[in-house]
Design an enzyme around this catalytic site. Structure first.
Site, PDB file in Angstrom:
ATOM      1  N   ILE A 176       4.652  -1.170   3.176  1.00 43.08           N
ATOM      2  CA  ILE A 176       4.468   0.225   2.778  1.00 43.08           C
ATOM      3  C   ILE A 176       5.335   0.577   1.583  1.00 43.08           C
ATOM      4  O   ILE A 176       6.568   0.481   1.642  1.00 43.08           O
ATOM      5  CB  ILE A 176       4.786   1.176   3.957  1.00 43.08           C
ATOM      6  CG1 ILE A 176       4.025   0.747   5.224  1.00 43.08           C
ATOM      7  CG2 ILE A 176       4.481   2.617   3.566  1.00 43.08           C
ATOM      8  CD1 ILE A 176       2.510   0.771   5.097  1.00 43.08           C
ATOM      9  N   LYS A 177       4.660   1.019   0.537  1.00 45.88           N
ATOM     10  CA  LYS A 177       5.379   1.453  -0.665  1.00 45.88           C
ATOM     11  C   LYS A 177       5.810   2.895  -0.477  1.00 45.88           C
ATOM     12  O   LYS A 177       4.985   3.775  -0.199  1.00 45.88           O
ATOM     13  CB  LYS A 177       4.456   1.380  -1.875  1.00 45.88           C
ATOM     14  CG  LYS A 177       4.768   0.260  -2.809  1.00 45.88           C
ATOM     15  CD  LYS A 177       3.895   0.429  -4.023  1.00 45.88           C
ATOM     16  CE  LYS A 177       4.183  -0.625  -5.043  1.00 45.88           C
ATOM     17  NZ  LYS A 177       3.310  -0.460  -6.203  1.00 45.88           N
ATOM     18  N   ILE A 178       7.105   3.097  -0.651  1.00 41.19           N
ATOM     19  CA  ILE A 178       7.691   4.422  -0.455  1.00 41.19           C
ATOM     20  C   ILE A 178       8.404   4.825  -1.746  1.00 41.19           C
ATOM     21  O   ILE A 178       9.194   4.041  -2.280  1.00 41.19           O
ATOM     22  CB  ILE A 178       8.748   4.366   0.698  1.00 41.19           C
ATOM     23  CG1 ILE A 178       8.127   3.863   2.009  1.00 41.19           C
ATOM     24  CG2 ILE A 178       9.476   5.680   0.865  1.00 41.19           C
ATOM     25  CD1 ILE A 178       7.389   4.897   2.810  1.00 41.19           C
ATOM     26  N   ALA A 193       0.883  -1.179   0.000  1.00 39.36           N
ATOM     27  CA  ALA A 193       0.000   0.000   0.000  1.00 39.36           C
ATOM     28  C   ALA A 193       0.917   1.225   0.000  1.00 39.36           C
ATOM     29  O   ALA A 193       1.860   1.293   0.797  1.00 39.36           O
ATOM     30  CB  ALA A 193      -0.872  -0.010   1.246  1.00 39.36           C
TER      31      ALA A 193
END
Ligand code: E4P
Length: 218
Positions: A82-84, A56
């Site tokens: 977590i997509k960064i 996400a």
């Protein structure tokens, strides 16, 4: 090699999950916006379908914003990753989140240097976007080989998610170089099942079988 599905569409996820061939899901703001549903609710539903990592993405651009968003997203389910984005602020956020035990996936990666930085920052996953490189006329396969060499040479803990996959050839290339994961769109996964010779062969077997049955009845 693990297969993730690159979509936020519940029907597509369910269909591939039922076939038992997917190990995780990647989403992004574009994919979620296509579904038109409230993103947190949609992500919750995805997490109920698939046990593996579900990416996400944060939308803040500053480290503090990304970290705050990531902590909220991580509450959705234990398998949320977590997509960064691959920016300076993003890399700072990766360090903070990984130290808190929140897994990160560095996204929008287009070069070997970016891979090296994301790996040094301790990202759990790194996503080179090979299809977009191909769209720009660059050698996406060569980039991927060098990327894998870098990860292997230093035994970085980061797993490579080959992303922006455009065709089944991309999946084969990723597999040949031992990439940990490919995140594959639904239409490409569908095509991977098919070969005209399989259909022709099956058709011929069934016709011959019927012929035999008819002969035996005489
Ligand atoms: C990866 O995680 C991204 O969601 C995705 O692969 C981007 O692919 P695209 O270039 O088809 O948008």
């Amino acid at each position: 090699m693990k297969f993730f599905i690159d979509t936020a569409n519940l029907d597509q996820i369910k269909e591939m999950q039922d076939l038992g061939i997917i190990d995780g899901v990647t989403t992004n703001p574009t994919l979620l916006s296509k579904e038109g549903a409230e993103p947190i609710e949609q992500l919750k539903k995805i997490c109920e379908i698939v046990d593996g990592p579900i990416s996400a993405e944060v939308v803040g651009l500053k480290t503090e914003e990304m970290v705050k968003e990531a902590r909220e997203l991580a509450k959705i389910a234990p398998n949320i990753v977590i997509k960064i984005p691959m920016t300076r602020d993003g890399i700072k956020a990766v360090k903070i989140l990984e130290s808190e035990g929140i897994k990160t996936n560095v996204t929008l990666v287009f070069s070997q240097n970016q891979v090296l930085i994301a790996a040094k920052a301790g990202a759990s996953y790194i996503s080179p976007f090979i299809g977009r490189l191909m769209d720009d006329g660059q050698d996406e396969i060569d980039m991927l080989w060098e990327t894998m060499d870098i990860i292997k040479a230093y035994n970085f803990k980061s797993e490579l998610i080959v992303a922006s996959v455009r065709n089944s050839r991309h999946v084969i290339e990723a597999a040949k170089m031992g990439a940990h994961i490919a995140t594959i769109p639904f239409n490409v996964l569908e095509k991977m099942f098919k070969h005209p010779r399989t259909d022709q062969g099956l058709d011929a077997f069934l016709k011959d079988w019927e012929k035999l049955q008819a002969q035996l009845k005489k």
